[in-house]
Design an enzyme around this catalytic site. Sequence first.
Site, PDB file in Angstrom:
ATOM      1  N   ASN A 134       0.829  -1.210   0.000  1.00  0.00           N
ATOM      2  CA  ASN A 134       0.000   0.000   0.000  1.00  0.00           C
ATOM      3  C   ASN A 134       0.865   1.261   0.000  1.00  0.00           C
ATOM      4  O   ASN A 134       0.917   2.009   0.970  1.00  0.00           O
ATOM      5  CB  ASN A 134      -0.946  -0.030   1.209  1.00  0.00           C
ATOM      6  CG  ASN A 134      -2.033   1.012   1.124  1.00  0.00           C
ATOM      7  OD1 ASN A 134      -2.026   2.006   1.826  1.00  0.00           O
ATOM      8  ND2 ASN A 134      -2.994   0.774   0.251  1.00  0.00           N
TER       9      ASN A 134
ATOM     10  N   ARG B 285      -1.257   4.880   1.431  1.00  0.00           N
ATOM     11  CA  ARG B 285      -2.264   5.227   0.426  1.00  0.00           C
ATOM     12  C   ARG B 285      -3.651   5.269   1.048  1.00  0.00           C
ATOM     13  O   ARG B 285      -4.443   6.162   0.758  1.00  0.00           O
ATOM     14  CB  ARG B 285      -2.240   4.244  -0.753  1.00  0.00           C
ATOM     15  CG  ARG B 285      -3.129   4.716  -1.913  1.00  0.00           C
ATOM     16  CD  ARG B 285      -3.146   3.738  -3.080  1.00  0.00           C
ATOM     17  NE  ARG B 285      -3.800   4.317  -4.246  1.00  0.00           N
ATOM     18  CZ  ARG B 285      -5.109   4.321  -4.457  1.00  0.00           C
ATOM     19  NH1 ARG B 285      -5.939   3.777  -3.575  1.00  0.00           N
ATOM     20  NH2 ARG B 285      -5.610   4.867  -5.549  1.00  0.00           N
ATOM     21  N   CYS B 286      -3.946   4.305   1.909  1.00  0.00           N
ATOM     22  CA  CYS B 286      -5.255   4.274   2.571  1.00  0.00           C
ATOM     23  C   CYS B 286      -5.504   5.526   3.411  1.00  0.00           C
ATOM     24  O   CYS B 286      -6.639   5.981   3.532  1.00  0.00           O
ATOM     25  CB  CYS B 286      -5.360   3.046   3.475  1.00  0.00           C
ATOM     26  SG  CYS B 286      -5.389   1.466   2.612  1.00  0.00           S
ATOM     27  N   MET B 287      -4.440   6.064   4.007  1.00  0.00           N
ATOM     28  CA  MET B 287      -4.586   7.183   4.938  1.00  0.00           C
ATOM     29  C   MET B 287      -4.655   8.539   4.242  1.00  0.00           C
ATOM     30  O   MET B 287      -4.691   9.567   4.925  1.00  0.00           O
ATOM     31  CB  MET B 287      -3.424   7.203   5.933  1.00  0.00           C
ATOM     32  CG  MET B 287      -3.400   6.050   6.909  1.00  0.00           C
ATOM     33  SD  MET B 287      -2.255   6.335   8.272  1.00  0.00           S
ATOM     34  CE  MET B 287      -0.685   6.481   7.397  1.00  0.00           C
TER      35      MET B 287
END
Length: 414
Positions: free
Chosen positions: A356, A401-403
């Site tokens: 990620n 990336r998620c954050m």
Amino acid sequence: MLTEKSPIHVNSEIGRLKTVILHRPGKEIENLTPDTMGPLLFDDIPYLLLAQKEHDNFADTLRKKGVEVLYLERLVVQALETDEQVKAFFIDKMIAESGFKSGTIHAQLQKFLVGLPTNEMVDKIMAGVRFDEIELASKDLQNFSFDRTRPFLMAPMPNLYFTRDPSASIGDGLTINRMTFKARRRESMFTELVINHHPRFANKNINVWRDRNHVARLEGGDELVLSDHVLAIGLSQRTSSEAIKDVAKNLFAGSNYDTVIAIQIPQTHATMHLDTVFTMVNFDQFTVHPMILNNKGELPILVMHKDKQNQIKIESSNNLKTVLKEQLGLNELDLISTGDGDPIISAREQWNDGSNTLAIAPGSVVTYDRNYVSNEALRKHGIQVSEVPSSEISRGRGGPRCMSMPIYREDIEK
């Protein structure tokens, strides 16, 4: 046509990142318990103070790279303070989507939230409203029948620091997503509010390619902007085929996008989104978790194009390299395996979001420090890696990336 003045402008995964939306973890994390972890989609309870320090380090790393960092919680407060009617409508809708569309509990929650300063009200909605914070008359039938073993009237939203998923910037617009699980479904209300009412975004002709008022599920971790005309979407635990078709249809009708690549991945918690197993790190380089490929390096793929009649033409494939090279016009392609391809290491590091990566420029990424084998593999392939501490923020099963929710990237040179 896209303009430099558009408040949203994302035509790739790798263009130099200029502006991003984050959410600093708050009290919602401390409202996790062993009994509520599962329903709230957590496997463990992060230590908030350290999680905040790690998140601050992440934000500072982005700033040092020239990225403007906006915080979701501040944007929400600023949007609500533009109009009292907007604030009242938002409160009413948030309570309704928390399970109380009408009745005395709805009224008491409304009274409680309206009585708070706007910033405290937003923090409280995100953190959750506990049962013992509201006075409820036991003689009222609705109140009397409420399950008082439940600690919260309005559940906390501990996944909010994964700002990627409630929405996704594509071109000069975005999707505002119908989240899969009830625990996260209210999160996209914040995006909807900000886009419609914050001075930076309201009345700026931002295209909403798909709004949250759908049944079919869609989450931003599955939406990867590969170029100014190619979008990849994961067919996953969190995104359905119906939603992918909706996005393709709307993009083909109203944008420069003419290709959507649907990539099917295992529908498991560990591989919940496409970006947990596959990300773009350079013009011709991608990370990939080897577990999603069979022993021939294949997985199911559908390529959707807009034909001359503006209808969707679908072609099937199973060769990820071939599809990416053809659709992106590449002669060569470098797939960098999570964990450097070792089956044990790749499984462990993928669980901790080794796939990620967040690209902040072509060939330059932010990663979690704990995934040291994957990070070294990236460096061996010529990628510049900025590592951030991650012992606590990784417990939510999301990486850099998620954050992050990019809203502006520079266009890349062709």
